[in-house]
Write a protein that holds these residues in place. Sequence first.
Motif, PDB file in Angstrom:
ATOM      1  N   ALA A  22       0.833  -1.209   0.000  1.00 29.30           N
ATOM      2  CA  ALA A  22       0.000   0.000   0.000  1.00 29.30           C
ATOM      3  C   ALA A  22       0.864   1.254   0.000  1.00 29.30           C
ATOM      4  O   ALA A  22       0.521   2.268  -0.625  1.00 29.30           O
ATOM      5  N   ALA A  23       2.008   1.208   0.688  1.00 24.23           N
ATOM      6  CA  ALA A  23       2.926   2.346   0.694  1.00 24.23           C
ATOM      7  C   ALA A  23       3.491   2.577  -0.706  1.00 24.23           C
ATOM      8  O   ALA A  23       3.658   3.723  -1.141  1.00 24.23           O
ATOM      9  N   ASP A  24       3.777   1.495  -1.426  1.00 22.49           N
ATOM     10  CA  ASP A  24       4.265   1.627  -2.793  1.00 22.49           C
ATOM     11  C   ASP A  24       3.196   2.240  -3.692  1.00 22.49           C
ATOM     12  O   ASP A  24       3.488   3.107  -4.527  1.00 22.49           O
ATOM     13  N   ILE A  25       1.952   1.812  -3.515  1.00 24.65           N
ATOM     14  CA  ILE A  25       0.842   2.379  -4.289  1.00 24.65           C
ATOM     15  C   ILE A  25       0.706   3.872  -4.021  1.00 24.65           C
ATOM     16  O   ILE A  25       0.599   4.685  -4.953  1.00 24.65           O
ATOM     17  N   GLU A  26       0.724   4.242  -2.752  1.00 25.57           N
ATOM     18  CA  GLU A  26       0.585   5.657  -2.397  1.00 25.57           C
ATOM     19  C   GLU A  26       1.728   6.484  -2.971  1.00 25.57           C
ATOM     20  O   GLU A  26       1.524   7.600  -3.470  1.00 25.57           O
ATOM     21  N   THR A  27       2.934   5.948  -2.919  1.00 24.55           N
ATOM     22  CA  THR A  27       4.095   6.658  -3.455  1.00 24.55           C
ATOM     23  C   THR A  27       3.943   6.868  -4.956  1.00 24.55           C
ATOM     24  O   THR A  27       4.203   7.966  -5.477  1.00 24.55           O
ATOM     25  N   GLN A  28       3.510   5.833  -5.671  1.00 23.79           N
ATOM     26  CA  GLN A  28       3.320   5.959  -7.118  1.00 23.79           C
ATOM     27  C   GLN A  28       2.196   6.935  -7.464  1.00 23.79           C
ATOM     28  O   GLN A  28       2.205   7.554  -8.531  1.00 23.79           O
ATOM     29  N   LEU A  29       1.244   7.097  -6.546  1.00 23.68           N
ATOM     30  CA  LEU A  29       0.154   8.051  -6.753  1.00 23.68           C
ATOM     31  C   LEU A  29       0.558   9.473  -6.361  1.00 23.68           C
ATOM     32  O   LEU A  29      -0.235  10.404  -6.474  1.00 23.68           O
ATOM     33  N   GLY A  30       1.797   9.618  -5.870  1.00 25.19           N
ATOM     34  CA  GLY A  30       2.294  10.945  -5.515  1.00 25.19           C
ATOM     35  C   GLY A  30       2.042  11.355  -4.092  1.00 25.19           C
ATOM     36  O   GLY A  30       2.192  12.530  -3.740  1.00 25.19           O
ATOM     37  N   ASN A  31       1.694  10.389  -3.247  1.00 23.13           N
ATOM     38  CA  ASN A  31       1.421  10.676  -1.846  1.00 23.13           C
ATOM     39  C   ASN A  31       2.592  10.229  -0.969  1.00 23.13           C
ATOM     40  O   ASN A  31       3.341   9.311  -1.317  1.00 23.13           O
ATOM     41  N   ASP A  32       2.735  10.866   0.171  1.00 18.71           N
ATOM     42  CA  ASP A  32       3.824  10.569   1.097  1.00 18.71           C
ATOM     43  C   ASP A  32       3.307   9.572   2.131  1.00 18.71           C
ATOM     44  O   ASP A  32       2.413   9.896   2.919  1.00 18.71           O
ATOM     45  N   ALA A  33       3.852   8.363   2.111  1.00 22.87           N
ATOM     46  CA  ALA A  33       3.358   7.331   3.032  1.00 22.87           C
ATOM     47  C   ALA A  33       4.497   6.395   3.424  1.00 22.87           C
ATOM     48  O   ALA A  33       5.390   6.112   2.626  1.00 22.87           O
ATOM     49  N   VAL A  34       4.440   5.901   4.675  1.00 20.64           N
ATOM     50  CA  VAL A  34       5.469   5.011   5.209  1.00 20.64           C
ATOM     51  C   VAL A  34       4.797   3.794   5.847  1.00 20.64           C
ATOM     52  O   VAL A  34       3.847   3.950   6.630  1.00 20.64           O
ATOM     53  N   PRO A  35       5.256   2.573   5.520  1.00 20.22           N
ATOM     54  CA  PRO A  35       4.664   1.375   6.126  1.00 20.22           C
ATOM     55  C   PRO A  35       5.229   1.088   7.512  1.00 20.22           C
ATOM     56  O   PRO A  35       6.402   1.372   7.790  1.00 20.22           O
ATOM     57  N   TYR A  36       4.388   0.521   8.365  1.00 22.96           N
ATOM     58  CA  TYR A  36       4.795   0.115   9.708  1.00 22.96           C
ATOM     59  C   TYR A  36       4.181  -1.236  10.037  1.00 22.96           C
ATOM     60  O   TYR A  36       3.318  -1.732   9.321  1.00 22.96           O
TER      61      TYR A  36
END
Length: 308
Positions: A22-36
């Motif tokens: 999901a973090a990879d998806i968000e990053t590709q969509l241009g959003n800043d996200a980090v998995p935990y």
Amino acid sequence: MTQKIFGHQNPDTDTVTSALVAADIETQLGNDAVPYRLGEISSETAYALEHFGVEAPALLNEVGAGDEVILVDHNEKQQSALGIENATVTKVFDHHRIANFETEGPLYYRAEPVGCTATILNKIYKENNLTISKESAGLMLSAIISDTLLFKSPTTTEEDIDAAAELKDIAGVDLEAYGLEMLKAGASTSDKTAAQLITGDAKTFDIGEKNVRIAQVNVVDVDEVFARREEIEIAINNEIEKDGYDLFTLIVTDILNSNSKVLALGPEFSSVERAFDVALDQNTAILEGVVSRKKQVVPNITKALADL
């Protein structure tokens, strides 16, 4: 703002890998996200991460006011991060029942009756024309194998099977061979303490007015676990006394023969007998054909407790 992505407590393979994907998806969509992650990595999950050369997400202890979070593989607050009631949930990707969940504002909520959260995430990649790397494909494939027990679980859908068929080619693995090795990697219990056995994959459910804890262990040798029954019962009773569970069940699932053996303790232990039409002997019983906590154990126990 950086969004924190995580799954449920006592993380399994779907929860950990879905946070990463999901973090990879968000990053590709241009959003800043980090998995935990909200707990220790299981040996099954460690096998998948090592095989595809992916680092485990960092451990998250709690969230709070001002945090924006994305939930994967869960929605119930008692299964989530400490302080979740104070954070802002912006998205949910899940395949479980919806309970104890509400937000102050609108959000993106994606819940589908499939066998695995990764099956949903695979669809989101394609819907948005995003790139699925070998690593992401491998992680999603691992999650599907884990949650469906290599398609033996009744939670398995055609969508899960189709997704796995697509992902195995991108990941470059033999589905059956890799899947069996991964499941076996998580099936040994000899190196685990009794406390680890009953907490490694355990979830709490509010069922009516009852506080129910359901733990599950996947094995290739059920007797290996029940040879330690007295030791495990002491550990379970300690949990019951500490957290006030009305029912604590340990479901030990034979991944090769698709059956389970249950150990039930607590004031409402007899509800397991009604739920599965079995007689407990030394607090245990064989549950023929039962492998899914989500689709078989929780619904049956819910009905049994409702009939009180």
